[in-house]
Design a protein around this motif. Sequence first.
Motif, PDB file in Angstrom:
ATOM      1  N   TYR A 467     -18.702  19.299 -30.079  1.00  0.00           N
ATOM      2  CA  TYR A 467     -18.513  20.219 -28.946  1.00  0.00           C
ATOM      3  C   TYR A 467     -18.385  19.446 -27.634  1.00  0.00           C
ATOM      4  O   TYR A 467     -17.565  19.775 -26.776  1.00  0.00           O
ATOM      5  CB  TYR A 467     -19.687  21.208 -28.863  1.00  0.00           C
ATOM      6  CG  TYR A 467     -19.527  22.423 -29.732  1.00  0.00           C
ATOM      7  CD1 TYR A 467     -18.544  23.385 -29.452  1.00  0.00           C
ATOM      8  CD2 TYR A 467     -20.343  22.638 -30.823  1.00  0.00           C
ATOM      9  CE1 TYR A 467     -18.391  24.513 -30.240  1.00  0.00           C
ATOM     10  CE2 TYR A 467     -20.207  23.770 -31.627  1.00  0.00           C
ATOM     11  CZ  TYR A 467     -19.227  24.701 -31.329  1.00  0.00           C
ATOM     12  OH  TYR A 467     -19.067  25.823 -32.100  1.00  0.00           O
ATOM     13  N   ASN A 468     -19.214  18.422 -27.479  1.00  0.00           N
ATOM     14  CA  ASN A 468     -19.144  17.612 -26.258  1.00  0.00           C
ATOM     15  C   ASN A 468     -17.777  16.950 -26.105  1.00  0.00           C
ATOM     16  O   ASN A 468     -17.209  16.915 -25.006  1.00  0.00           O
ATOM     17  CB  ASN A 468     -20.230  16.535 -26.273  1.00  0.00           C
ATOM     18  CG  ASN A 468     -21.607  17.089 -25.974  1.00  0.00           C
ATOM     19  OD1 ASN A 468     -21.723  18.210 -25.468  1.00  0.00           O
ATOM     20  ND2 ASN A 468     -22.644  16.337 -26.259  1.00  0.00           N
ATOM     21  N   GLU A 469     -17.256  16.410 -27.215  1.00  0.00           N
ATOM     22  CA  GLU A 469     -15.931  15.775 -27.164  1.00  0.00           C
ATOM     23  C   GLU A 469     -14.859  16.796 -26.770  1.00  0.00           C
ATOM     24  O   GLU A 469     -13.970  16.499 -25.960  1.00  0.00           O
ATOM     25  CB  GLU A 469     -15.588  15.158 -28.527  1.00  0.00           C
ATOM     26  CG  GLU A 469     -16.415  13.939 -28.917  1.00  0.00           C
ATOM     27  CD  GLU A 469     -16.030  12.696 -28.136  1.00  0.00           C
ATOM     28  OE1 GLU A 469     -15.021  12.721 -27.395  1.00  0.00           O
ATOM     29  OE2 GLU A 469     -16.748  11.681 -28.252  1.00  0.00           O
ATOM     30  N   LEU A 470     -14.934  17.994 -27.349  1.00  0.00           N
ATOM     31  CA  LEU A 470     -13.962  19.039 -27.021  1.00  0.00           C
ATOM     32  C   LEU A 470     -14.056  19.441 -25.555  1.00  0.00           C
ATOM     33  O   LEU A 470     -13.042  19.560 -24.857  1.00  0.00           O
ATOM     34  CB  LEU A 470     -14.196  20.249 -27.923  1.00  0.00           C
ATOM     35  CG  LEU A 470     -13.617  20.167 -29.347  1.00  0.00           C
ATOM     36  CD1 LEU A 470     -14.257  21.224 -30.232  1.00  0.00           C
ATOM     37  CD2 LEU A 470     -12.111  20.344 -29.316  1.00  0.00           C
ATOM     38  N   ILE A 471     -15.275  19.665 -25.070  1.00  0.00           N
ATOM     39  CA  ILE A 471     -15.469  20.078 -23.672  1.00  0.00           C
ATOM     40  C   ILE A 471     -14.967  18.996 -22.727  1.00  0.00           C
ATOM     41  O   ILE A 471     -14.267  19.287 -21.740  1.00  0.00           O
ATOM     42  CB  ILE A 471     -16.960  20.399 -23.420  1.00  0.00           C
ATOM     43  CG1 ILE A 471     -17.332  21.723 -24.117  1.00  0.00           C
ATOM     44  CG2 ILE A 471     -17.256  20.476 -21.925  1.00  0.00           C
ATOM     45  CD1 ILE A 471     -18.807  22.038 -24.092  1.00  0.00           C
ATOM     46  N   VAL A 500     -24.225  15.783 -21.157  1.00  0.00           N
ATOM     47  CA  VAL A 500     -22.829  15.339 -21.299  1.00  0.00           C
ATOM     48  C   VAL A 500     -21.874  16.495 -21.037  1.00  0.00           C
ATOM     49  O   VAL A 500     -20.898  16.370 -20.283  1.00  0.00           O
ATOM     50  CB  VAL A 500     -22.592  14.751 -22.710  1.00  0.00           C
ATOM     51  CG1 VAL A 500     -21.118  14.435 -22.918  1.00  0.00           C
ATOM     52  CG2 VAL A 500     -23.440  13.511 -22.928  1.00  0.00           C
ATOM     53  N   ALA A 501     -22.152  17.645 -21.667  1.00  0.00           N
ATOM     54  CA  ALA A 501     -21.271  18.810 -21.510  1.00  0.00           C
ATOM     55  C   ALA A 501     -21.331  19.354 -20.083  1.00  0.00           C
ATOM     56  O   ALA A 501     -20.297  19.646 -19.467  1.00  0.00           O
ATOM     57  CB  ALA A 501     -21.657  19.886 -22.515  1.00  0.00           C
ATOM     58  N   TYR A 502     -22.548  19.497 -19.547  1.00  0.00           N
ATOM     59  CA  TYR A 502     -22.691  20.024 -18.188  1.00  0.00           C
ATOM     60  C   TYR A 502     -22.018  19.112 -17.167  1.00  0.00           C
ATOM     61  O   TYR A 502     -21.358  19.577 -16.238  1.00  0.00           O
ATOM     62  CB  TYR A 502     -24.168  20.199 -17.841  1.00  0.00           C
ATOM     63  CG  TYR A 502     -24.746  21.523 -18.285  1.00  0.00           C
ATOM     64  CD1 TYR A 502     -24.262  22.729 -17.764  1.00  0.00           C
ATOM     65  CD2 TYR A 502     -25.780  21.578 -19.221  1.00  0.00           C
ATOM     66  CE1 TYR A 502     -24.791  23.946 -18.160  1.00  0.00           C
ATOM     67  CE2 TYR A 502     -26.320  22.793 -19.626  1.00  0.00           C
ATOM     68  CZ  TYR A 502     -25.812  23.971 -19.099  1.00  0.00           C
ATOM     69  OH  TYR A 502     -26.332  25.185 -19.502  1.00  0.00           O
ATOM     70  N   LEU A 521     -23.170  26.006 -12.219  1.00  0.00           N
ATOM     71  CA  LEU A 521     -23.403  25.302 -13.491  1.00  0.00           C
ATOM     72  C   LEU A 521     -24.606  24.367 -13.393  1.00  0.00           C
ATOM     73  O   LEU A 521     -25.382  24.241 -14.344  1.00  0.00           O
ATOM     74  CB  LEU A 521     -22.157  24.506 -13.875  1.00  0.00           C
ATOM     75  CG  LEU A 521     -20.996  25.304 -14.474  1.00  0.00           C
ATOM     76  CD1 LEU A 521     -19.711  24.486 -14.454  1.00  0.00           C
ATOM     77  CD2 LEU A 521     -21.325  25.732 -15.900  1.00  0.00           C
ATOM     78  N   MET A 522     -24.758  23.738 -12.213  1.00  0.00           N
ATOM     79  CA  MET A 522     -25.896  22.846 -12.053  1.00  0.00           C
ATOM     80  C   MET A 522     -27.210  23.628 -12.053  1.00  0.00           C
ATOM     81  O   MET A 522     -28.218  23.182 -12.613  1.00  0.00           O
ATOM     82  CB  MET A 522     -25.770  22.021 -10.771  1.00  0.00           C
ATOM     83  CG  MET A 522     -26.765  20.852 -10.744  1.00  0.00           C
ATOM     84  SD  MET A 522     -26.638  19.800  -9.300  1.00  0.00           S
ATOM     85  CE  MET A 522     -27.521  20.783  -8.101  1.00  0.00           C
ATOM     86  N   GLU A 523     -27.212  24.796 -11.442  1.00  0.00           N
ATOM     87  CA  GLU A 523     -28.410  25.632 -11.465  1.00  0.00           C
ATOM     88  C   GLU A 523     -28.769  26.036 -12.905  1.00  0.00           C
ATOM     89  O   GLU A 523     -29.937  26.022 -13.296  1.00  0.00           O
ATOM     90  CB  GLU A 523     -28.181  26.883 -10.616  1.00  0.00           C
ATOM     91  CG  GLU A 523     -28.158  26.600  -9.116  1.00  0.00           C
ATOM     92  CD  GLU A 523     -27.743  27.834  -8.304  1.00  0.00           C
ATOM     93  OE1 GLU A 523     -27.667  28.936  -8.895  1.00  0.00           O
ATOM     94  OE2 GLU A 523     -27.497  27.680  -7.096  1.00  0.00           O
ATOM     95  N   GLU A 524     -27.744  26.376 -13.680  1.00  0.00           N
ATOM     96  CA  GLU A 524     -27.959  26.726 -15.092  1.00  0.00           C
ATOM     97  C   GLU A 524     -28.527  25.532 -15.859  1.00  0.00           C
ATOM     98  O   GLU A 524     -29.421  25.679 -16.704  1.00  0.00           O
ATOM     99  CB  GLU A 524     -26.622  27.178 -15.697  1.00  0.00           C
ATOM    100  CG  GLU A 524     -26.715  27.608 -17.142  1.00  0.00           C
ATOM    101  CD  GLU A 524     -25.346  27.950 -17.709  1.00  0.00           C
ATOM    102  OE1 GLU A 524     -25.057  27.507 -18.836  1.00  0.00           O
ATOM    103  OE2 GLU A 524     -24.566  28.649 -17.022  1.00  0.00           O
ATOM    104  N   MET A 525     -28.011  24.367 -15.534  1.00  0.00           N
ATOM    105  CA  MET A 525     -28.468  23.147 -16.189  1.00  0.00           C
ATOM    106  C   MET A 525     -29.937  22.876 -15.868  1.00  0.00           C
ATOM    107  O   MET A 525     -30.733  22.535 -16.753  1.00  0.00           O
ATOM    108  CB  MET A 525     -27.590  21.977 -15.732  1.00  0.00           C
ATOM    109  CG  MET A 525     -27.939  20.636 -16.342  1.00  0.00           C
ATOM    110  SD  MET A 525     -26.881  19.310 -15.716  1.00  0.00           S
ATOM    111  CE  MET A 525     -27.548  19.113 -14.070  1.00  0.00           C
ATOM    112  N   LEU A 531     -31.939  17.308 -16.119  1.00  0.00           N
ATOM    113  CA  LEU A 531     -31.837  16.754 -14.767  1.00  0.00           C
ATOM    114  C   LEU A 531     -30.442  16.166 -14.534  1.00  0.00           C
ATOM    115  O   LEU A 531     -29.841  15.592 -15.446  1.00  0.00           O
ATOM    116  CB  LEU A 531     -32.896  15.676 -14.563  1.00  0.00           C
ATOM    117  CG  LEU A 531     -34.356  16.151 -14.668  1.00  0.00           C
ATOM    118  CD1 LEU A 531     -35.298  14.971 -14.476  1.00  0.00           C
ATOM    119  CD2 LEU A 531     -34.663  17.245 -13.646  1.00  0.00           C
ATOM    120  N   PRO A 532     -29.935  16.288 -13.299  1.00  0.00           N
ATOM    121  CA  PRO A 532     -28.604  15.740 -12.991  1.00  0.00           C
ATOM    122  C   PRO A 532     -28.651  14.226 -12.848  1.00  0.00           C
ATOM    123  O   PRO A 532     -29.717  13.613 -12.802  1.00  0.00           O
ATOM    124  CB  PRO A 532     -28.260  16.407 -11.662  1.00  0.00           C
ATOM    125  CG  PRO A 532     -29.592  16.649 -11.027  1.00  0.00           C
ATOM    126  CD  PRO A 532     -30.546  16.954 -12.144  1.00  0.00           C
TER     127      PRO A 532
END
Length: 631
Positions: A467-471, A500-502, A521-525, A531-532
């Motif tokens: 999934y990460n590769e696809l995203i 990785v995905a975020y 998206l960062m808030e969701e993460m 952590l960013p």
Amino acid sequence: MTRASLNTLNHGLVKSANFHGNFVSKLPFSSASSSSLQTIENSQSKPLINPLYNLLPETQNPNKIVDLISSSLKQNSSQLTLLKNDIKPLIPHLGSHEITRVLLRFQSDSFSASTFFNWVKNDLGIKPSSHNYCYIVHILTWSKNFPLAMELLCELIDFVKDCSNCEDVFESLVLCSKDCNFDPVVFDMLIKGYVRKGMVKEGIKTFRNVLEVGHLPSVITCNCLLNGLLRLNFIDQCWLVYEEMGRVGIHPNTHTFNILTNVFCKDGNADKVDEFLERMEEEGFDPDLVTYNTLISSYCRKGKLNDAFYLYRIMYRRGVVPDLVSYTALMSGLCKERRVREAHQLFHRMVHRGLDPDIVSYNTLISGYCKEGRMQESKYLMHEMIGNGISPDSFTCRVLVEGYAKQGRLVSALNLVVELRRFRVSVSSDIYDFLMVSLCHEDRPFAAKSLLERISQDGYLPKPDIYNELIQSFCRCNSVTDALLLKAEMLCKRIKVDLVAYKALICSSCRIGKAREAESLMEEMLKSDILPDPQICRELIQCYCKQSDMGKAESILSYFAKEFQIFDTKSYNILVRTYTESGDMDKLMGLQDRMMKLGFAPNSLTCKYVINGLLKAKRLNNHKLLGSQMQ
């Protein structure tokens, strides 16, 4: 073996067991009958002889527990289940001494003895002592019930290994042999048990102890020990065991020499093979097919193809016909030297001589052609293999798919998979993983997603990495909407979205100017406790700087520094460069003061931007001054 011969062996064991130290002085071998059961010294609990116990009913008299159990066993082994409730108050008195007494009463009835032992161990939950194990092993070995004896002997090895008293199983077996029927083959079984458990050093020690007490292990046992040493790469010990065999008169067999041939090959002494083969023939053994195959495989692995083919020709002269293993080893050696055409000719010769190729021989050739980039020949061999009723395995599929991928022919690889499925060949998930990752790396996420949708119908479950590769691939192609749909799919399947995905989603959103979506998206993460990193900070700041929202960019930089201790100088320099490009030095100096208070330190690039900004501001002032003078 008669009792007289046992006593003779026991006296011999005592005489030659001086290596046991204190243990020797306690060896109770004698000509006394084994009926003197009250003299057993290895019990964990002493016999109960209090005469007052005899006033109690039988089922409450600790002195009667052995008689009660023995009586039930003689009637029917199933009676033990009923007896458990009847003698419940006496069970705490069933110690190692009592267990041994019951076992010795049934030493000629191995079925009853093993039934009782299992009842104690499993139904009553009593942990037998090491000596209890020794007695039951002796009883089973004497009765030729070798499989069960070996099983319990392995349990005994584990039992002693887990104890802290460093008890020696060999010594315990010797000590217990005085009271029961005894077969020296138990020592062979002990050596094999140690090898089976991977405790080869203990196996060697037991081998030497057995020799010292005058018993010769069988050649089969010695071969088992040699095999164990070979597996663990104890090459020197292999030769020591072999020399010891010759010293005490244990005659090797063909299997012994085949093991030693493997030892030669592992030891890197293939050059001395001729000398060894001569020695083998002097012992009266002709090299067999296994010997030749071992040597040919070793020569091929080391690139000594001339020597390998020399042995191949010698085989015919000596009447040993090469088999599939011989030919496959030679083909593999040729393929490693990129002589696939010769390997294929040898393949045809093998078929002409009546040998049917198997999956290994086909895979050897297919792999060789794939490594040379000759995919047409590889595919032809695959079709030939299927036509001969041999289904390609995961290795075949993997080699072919990777061969097409190395040539940049992913479409051909995908078509091959479709073809394999049509032939009802099972394609493993790692091949699908490889294809999707390869498509993503070529920035073809839509093709990868299409493949995923097709194979998901067959039960394929992609890993988070896929999934990460696809995203990431969708994000590199600025197809953020499709990437977000994949993220939603992951959440529906309860697959955790990681950094990785975020990061890919946030950075991609910033690149296309969707700063608000990136922040969301960062808030969701952050709600997912992820952590960013500095790259996310950098992309957000760059996005806001492009939108000339300097206040927001500065607040992002401050937020990352305060909340996550991320002091990214590159992010800071993006702000500095933006201010210098506008020539607003007052705002730039204010930014520097605020950032230095937070803990940011300017670097050489920061200074360069500031100098350029000052020069630009000076040019602007000069231009304005010149303009006012002209007016």
